[in-house]
Design an enzyme around this catalytic site. Structure first.
Site, PDB file in Angstrom:
ATOM      1  N   ASP A 156       9.232   7.056   4.291  1.00 29.42           N
ATOM      2  CA  ASP A 156       8.023   6.873   3.491  1.00 29.42           C
ATOM      3  C   ASP A 156       6.785   7.338   4.269  1.00 29.42           C
ATOM      4  O   ASP A 156       5.859   7.926   3.704  1.00 29.42           O
ATOM      5  CB  ASP A 156       7.873   5.404   3.104  1.00 29.42           C
ATOM      6  CG  ASP A 156       9.125   4.844   2.464  1.00 29.42           C
ATOM      7  OD1 ASP A 156       9.507   5.330   1.396  1.00 29.42           O
ATOM      8  OD2 ASP A 156       9.733   3.941   3.058  1.00 29.42           O
ATOM      9  N   HIS A 184      10.563  -1.167   1.728  1.00 33.34           N
ATOM     10  CA  HIS A 184      10.986   0.187   1.341  1.00 33.34           C
ATOM     11  C   HIS A 184      11.435   0.108  -0.115  1.00 33.34           C
ATOM     12  O   HIS A 184      12.615   0.059  -0.438  1.00 33.34           O
ATOM     13  CB  HIS A 184      12.113   0.687   2.238  1.00 33.34           C
ATOM     14  CG  HIS A 184      12.665   2.016   1.817  1.00 33.34           C
ATOM     15  ND1 HIS A 184      11.919   3.159   1.846  1.00 33.34           N
ATOM     16  CD2 HIS A 184      13.877   2.375   1.336  1.00 33.34           C
ATOM     17  CE1 HIS A 184      12.645   4.175   1.405  1.00 33.34           C
ATOM     18  NE2 HIS A 184      13.847   3.705   1.082  1.00 33.34           N
TER      19      HIS A 184
END
Length: 371
Positions: A156, A184
């Site tokens: 990410d 996440h």
């Protein structure tokens, strides 16, 4: 020295893309690497072909490749364990069911780590839901320091850098210190403005808050949404999950964490066990923070000034992680808060620094994870 690296879900797409990075010296430099590839019995045939390819590459750092269906064999005295195999979310599957299915798998993994891994093993969890899977594993592996565990939010982090670089028309590597806060998942908070900067060619650090001053609407809306949903967008475009980028992020995270460390003043995003209530986040969950890495250890960077907007975003992702933790605890019935372990020595099982019983049903891990 030879670094013993175990990889679960090794026959999947992420494993296939990751193995060359582990074997080539990209992650661990010139150190010899012994790969232990853990899979379910149905995938051993495919994995045998992957082993053949690894041998055919003649990687100078590859000492040996071991294929096994037994985590006690894969993790025995392992220095690094990468947990990629997990149960992906299926159509119509409630999130709580996903959490509990993976809790069974990662409870098994944690118990195997507890039983046979090196006392200084470093564990990176990639399989989703990564944060809570990591929490379950470290809870079961009470012998291993909690600072030796992390869940992957580096993917990410890299996605965020790429989005900002594209927006500003600069190289992705010039974007520094963006932060992924929290889970996440689609509740994560990609933060460009709390300490992020762009490094110019002459070495000047220009705050992203300055560069994006006239683009705040994008930075607080589209940017956040696009990073949160990037994995879904890749699946829609490619028809498959993010394997190449997930493998690269895994390799880069391990390299930064265990080998090179972060540069002076640099932070990267890592999901780690929150034992001190950093930034007002509730203790006892695995939460992504800005981290510095040195000597094979991570350290949460403290002192960033967060806006009310940012605080609200942290609250949302924190609430999701607390809910996931409760779902997991219905099965494992314990809280890791009571099992805080903080002592860690950055050495492999051979004594050198890295910086220079499970059942068959528990091991029914899927070969791919949505990233």
């Amino acid at each position: 020295m030879t670094i013993k690296v175990a990889l679960s879900g090794a026959a999947g797409n992420i494993g296939y893309a990751l193995l060359p990075l582990l074997a080539s010296g990209y992650v661990f430099g010139n150190n010899a690497v012994e790969l232990r590839l853990l899979e379910i019995p149905q995938a051993v045939g495919s994995l045998t072909g992957t082993k053949m390819e690894l041998m055919d590459c003649s990687f100078p750092c590859l000492a040996d490749v071991i294929i096994t269906t037994d985590p006690l064999v894969a993790f025995n005295n392992a220095d690094v364990i990468i947990l990629v195999g997990g149960m992906p979310r299926r159509k119509g599957m409630a999130r709580k069911d996903l959490i509990q299915a993976n809790t069974k798998i990662f409870s098994s993994m944690g118990k195997a780590i507890e039983a046979v891994a090196s006392s200084n093993v470093k564990v990176l969890v990639v399989a989703n839901p990564a944060n809570t899977n990591c929490l379950v594993a470290l809870t079961e592996a009470s012998r291993i320091p909690i600072k030796n565990f992390s869940a992957l939010t580096y993917l990410d982090h890299q996605r965020a850098k790429g989005q900002i670089a594209t927006r500003l028309g600069v190289a992705a590597n010039s974007i520094k210190n963006v932060t992924i806060w929290g889970n996440h998942s689609e509740t994560q908070y990609p933060d460009a403005l709390s300490g992020g900067f762009c490094m110019t060619e002459n070495g000047r650090k220009v705050p992203l808050s300055e560069l994006l001053a006239n683009d705040i609407d994008w930075a607080t809306k589209d940017f956040i949404y696009d990073v949160q949903n990037r994995g879904k967008a890749v699946i829609e475009a490619r028809g498959l999950s993010s394997a190449m980028s997930a493998a690269q992020a895994t390799a880069d995270c391990l390299r930064k964490w265990l080998v090179t460390g972060t540069e002076d003043g640099e932070t990267v995003s890592m999901a780690v066990y929150n034992d001190k209530g950093y930034y007002g986040v509730k203790e006892g969950i695995v939460f992504s923070f800005p981290c510095e890495c040195r000597n094979g250890e991570w350290f949460v960077k403290e002192g960033l000034q967060l806006s009310e907007f940012s605080r609200n975003k942290l609250n949302i992702t924190e609430a999701e992680l607390l809910e996931e933790m409760e779902s997991a605890h219905e099965l494992i019935g314990t809280s890791p808060v009571k099992k805080i372990r903080t002592v860690s020595i950055s050495t492999s099982s051979s004594g050198s620094s890295l910086a220079t019983t499970a059942t068959d049903s528990d091991m029914s891990v899927c070969l791919t994870s949505r990233m």
